[in-house]
Design an enzyme around this catalytic site. Sequence first.
Site, PDB file in Angstrom:
ATOM      1  N   SER A 171       4.296  -5.846  -1.080  1.00 33.02           N
ATOM      2  CA  SER A 171       3.746  -7.147  -1.492  1.00 33.02           C
ATOM      3  C   SER A 171       4.713  -7.792  -2.455  1.00 33.02           C
ATOM      4  CB  SER A 171       2.409  -6.963  -2.199  1.00 33.02           C
ATOM      5  OG  SER A 171       2.018  -8.170  -2.837  1.00 33.02           O
ATOM      6  N   TYR A 184      -3.014  -2.974  -8.278  1.00 30.62           N
ATOM      7  CA  TYR A 184      -2.481  -3.265  -6.941  1.00 30.62           C
ATOM      8  C   TYR A 184      -0.962  -3.429  -6.979  1.00 30.62           C
ATOM      9  CZ  TYR A 184      -1.708  -5.963  -2.632  1.00 30.62           C
ATOM     10  OH  TYR A 184      -1.247  -6.429  -1.432  1.00 30.62           O
TER      11      TYR A 184
HETATM   12  N1  LIG Z   1      -3.006 -10.804   2.877  1.00 35.12           N
HETATM   13  C1  LIG Z   1      -2.064 -10.969   1.964  1.00 35.12           C
HETATM   14  O1  LIG Z   1      -1.934 -12.063   1.368  1.00 35.12           O
HETATM   15  C2  LIG Z   1      -1.109  -9.857   1.669  1.00 35.12           C
HETATM   16  C3  LIG Z   1      -1.289  -8.568   2.142  1.00 35.12           C
HETATM   17  N2  LIG Z   1      -0.367  -7.591   1.834  1.00 35.12           N
HETATM   18  C4  LIG Z   1      -0.515  -6.232   2.320  1.00 35.12           C
HETATM   19  O2  LIG Z   1      -0.543  -6.223   3.724  1.00 35.12           O
HETATM   20  C5  LIG Z   1      -1.293  -5.105   4.175  1.00 35.12           C
HETATM   21  C6  LIG Z   1      -2.334  -5.593   5.170  1.00 35.12           C
HETATM   22  O3  LIG Z   1      -3.201  -6.454   4.483  1.00 35.12           O
HETATM   23  P1  LIG Z   1      -4.184  -7.499   5.178  1.00 35.12           P
HETATM   24  O4  LIG Z   1      -4.001  -7.478   6.638  1.00 35.12           O
HETATM   25  O5  LIG Z   1      -4.060  -8.753   4.423  1.00 35.12           O
HETATM   26  O6  LIG Z   1      -5.560  -6.824   4.733  1.00 35.12           O
HETATM   27  P2  LIG Z   1      -6.894  -6.455   5.508  1.00 35.12           P
HETATM   28  O7  LIG Z   1      -7.835  -6.042   4.456  1.00 35.12           O
HETATM   29  O8  LIG Z   1      -7.257  -7.546   6.443  1.00 35.12           O
HETATM   30  O9  LIG Z   1      -6.451  -5.184   6.387  1.00 35.12           O
HETATM   31  C7  LIG Z   1      -6.177  -3.957   5.790  1.00 35.12           C
HETATM   32  C8  LIG Z   1      -6.496  -2.863   6.787  1.00 35.12           C
HETATM   33  O10 LIG Z   1      -6.205  -1.593   6.174  1.00 35.12           O
HETATM   34  C9  LIG Z   1      -7.261  -0.715   6.499  1.00 35.12           C
HETATM   35  N3  LIG Z   1      -7.401   0.349   5.514  1.00 35.12           N
HETATM   36  C10 LIG Z   1      -7.829   0.250   4.240  1.00 35.12           C
HETATM   37  N4  LIG Z   1      -7.917   1.450   3.672  1.00 35.12           N
HETATM   38  C11 LIG Z   1      -7.531   2.345   4.613  1.00 35.12           C
HETATM   39  C12 LIG Z   1      -7.424   3.762   4.630  1.00 35.12           C
HETATM   40  N5  LIG Z   1      -7.766   4.502   3.559  1.00 35.12           N
HETATM   41  N6  LIG Z   1      -6.989   4.365   5.758  1.00 35.12           N
HETATM   42  C13 LIG Z   1      -6.672   3.631   6.849  1.00 35.12           C
HETATM   43  N7  LIG Z   1      -6.770   2.286   6.898  1.00 35.12           N
HETATM   44  C14 LIG Z   1      -7.198   1.662   5.788  1.00 35.12           C
HETATM   45  C15 LIG Z   1      -8.495  -1.598   6.510  1.00 35.12           C
HETATM   46  O11 LIG Z   1      -9.581  -0.967   7.190  1.00 35.12           O
HETATM   47  C16 LIG Z   1      -7.983  -2.851   7.181  1.00 35.12           C
HETATM   48  O12 LIG Z   1      -8.107  -2.816   8.575  1.00 35.12           O
HETATM   49  C17 LIG Z   1      -1.883  -4.443   2.950  1.00 35.12           C
HETATM   50  O13 LIG Z   1      -1.110  -3.327   2.589  1.00 35.12           O
HETATM   51  C18 LIG Z   1      -1.779  -5.532   1.903  1.00 35.12           C
HETATM   52  O14 LIG Z   1      -1.712  -5.005   0.606  1.00 35.12           O
HETATM   53  C19 LIG Z   1       0.733  -7.867   1.067  1.00 35.12           C
HETATM   54  C20 LIG Z   1       0.943  -9.117   0.588  1.00 35.12           C
HETATM   55  C21 LIG Z   1       0.042 -10.209   0.848  1.00 35.12           C
HETATM   56  O1  LIG Z   2       0.448 -13.472  -3.068  1.00 36.09           O
HETATM   57  C1  LIG Z   2      -0.757 -13.385  -2.853  1.00 36.09           C
HETATM   58  O2  LIG Z   2      -1.526 -14.351  -2.873  1.00 36.09           O
HETATM   59  C2  LIG Z   2      -1.358 -12.063  -2.486  1.00 36.09           C
HETATM   60  C3  LIG Z   2      -2.701 -11.952  -2.228  1.00 36.09           C
HETATM   61  C4  LIG Z   2      -3.246 -10.722  -1.868  1.00 36.09           C
HETATM   62  C5  LIG Z   2      -2.453  -9.610  -1.759  1.00 36.09           C
HETATM   63  C6  LIG Z   2      -1.108  -9.726  -2.018  1.00 36.09           C
HETATM   64  O3  LIG Z   2      -0.290  -8.665  -1.906  1.00 36.09           O
HETATM   65  C7  LIG Z   2      -0.545 -10.945  -2.387  1.00 36.09           C
HETATM   66  O4  LIG Z   2       0.798 -11.020  -2.601  1.00 36.09           O
END
Ligand SMILES: NC(=O)C1=CN([C@@H]2O[C@H](COP(=O)(O)OP(=O)(O)OC[C@H]3O[C@@H](n4cnc5c(N)ncnc54)[C@H](O)[C@@H]3O)[C@@H](O)[C@H]2O)C=CC1
Ligand SMILES: O=C(O)c1cccc(O)c1O
Length: 291
Positions: A171, A184
Amino acid sequence: MDGIVGRVALVTGAARGIGAAVCEALTTAGARVAAADLWTTGREADTALRPADGTDTTPQPASGGTASGSTMSGGTAPEGAASGGAVPYTLDVRDPAAVEETVAAVERDLGPVDILVNVAGVLLPGQVGETADDRWRQTFAVNADGVFHVSRAVARRMTPRRRGAIVTVGSNAASVPRIGMAAYAASKAAASMFTRCLGLELSRHGIRCNVVSPGSTDTSMLRALWEGTDPAGAREATLDGDPAAFRVGIPLGRVADPRDIADAVLFLVSDRARHITMHDLLVDGGATLRA
Ligand SMILES: NC(=O)C1=CN([C@@H]2O[C@H](COP(=O)(O)OP(=O)(O)OC[C@H]3O[C@@H](n4cnc5c(N)ncnc54)[C@H](O)[C@@H]3O)[C@@H](O)[C@H]2O)C=CC1
Ligand SMILES: O=C(O)c1cccc(O)c1O
């Protein structure tokens, strides 16, 4: 795409958001994809992983009914339970024994894993003074320990084969301090440095390890943050109370689509990135570098 067609890819956090987009991109590029997520392990009862309002956002299989064939011991779920032709595996990355079993099952079912994408992550927002021990631990258990568990299990198998690519989704919060995101951001900094150190260890075996660090990306994680479902006012902290101001903070002028992130991952696991390792690539519309 070179280095992807016919290869087996394991993606964690594959059920939705960025992980689902990565599965889709890899499948389209010709990989055979193992889509690992919590699906319905029963772990959704774990309140530490729920938003503070108690809403259960644990993903359910998109189609194909239950994922009952998919177990912690590494079986596969019914065909079609994950999107894009990927094969779903139920896995909690916090559990090292389950990780070992699932990686073994994927290799048994699909063949040697040549591509690993660590996407599973949780965001449990809150300012430090209000952060209970358990929220800190759960954040690290998924975002840092989980990346270690899965990368270790896969790296051990890749090493003798002298082939493979690993990408961890970090991130941009790992490099810019944020109010309400200390646990986080710290966990993501840990995951990034872990992945880059692994890249150094594995470089002599011809295995590359990189990080893709997204900024704000339109997924349920970001929406939960914006909807202010946490008690600590993370929305205000993140947006300064003004969504317009937030967009000004992204020079390219928009929040990312999950496919924007998936394309960067696809590049880094492909042979096009054959001389790139230990890199942390920001995919945030310039947000981090605007100053
Ligand atoms: N959405 C955003 O703005 C950003 C997201 N990220 C990162 O991207 C990655 C994906 O995030 P998103 O798709 O936004 O989130 P999301 O919450 O939509 O998806 C995350 C997925 O990880 C799964 N997960 C959570 N805990 C788990 C575990 N213990 N074992 C297996 N699976 C597990 C969830 O069930 C879910 O399907 C994360 O690592 C997040 O930190 C990084 C920067 C920005
Ligand atoms: O930049 C963000 O907004 C952000 C939000 C949720 C999770 C992240 O890792 C992010 O960087």
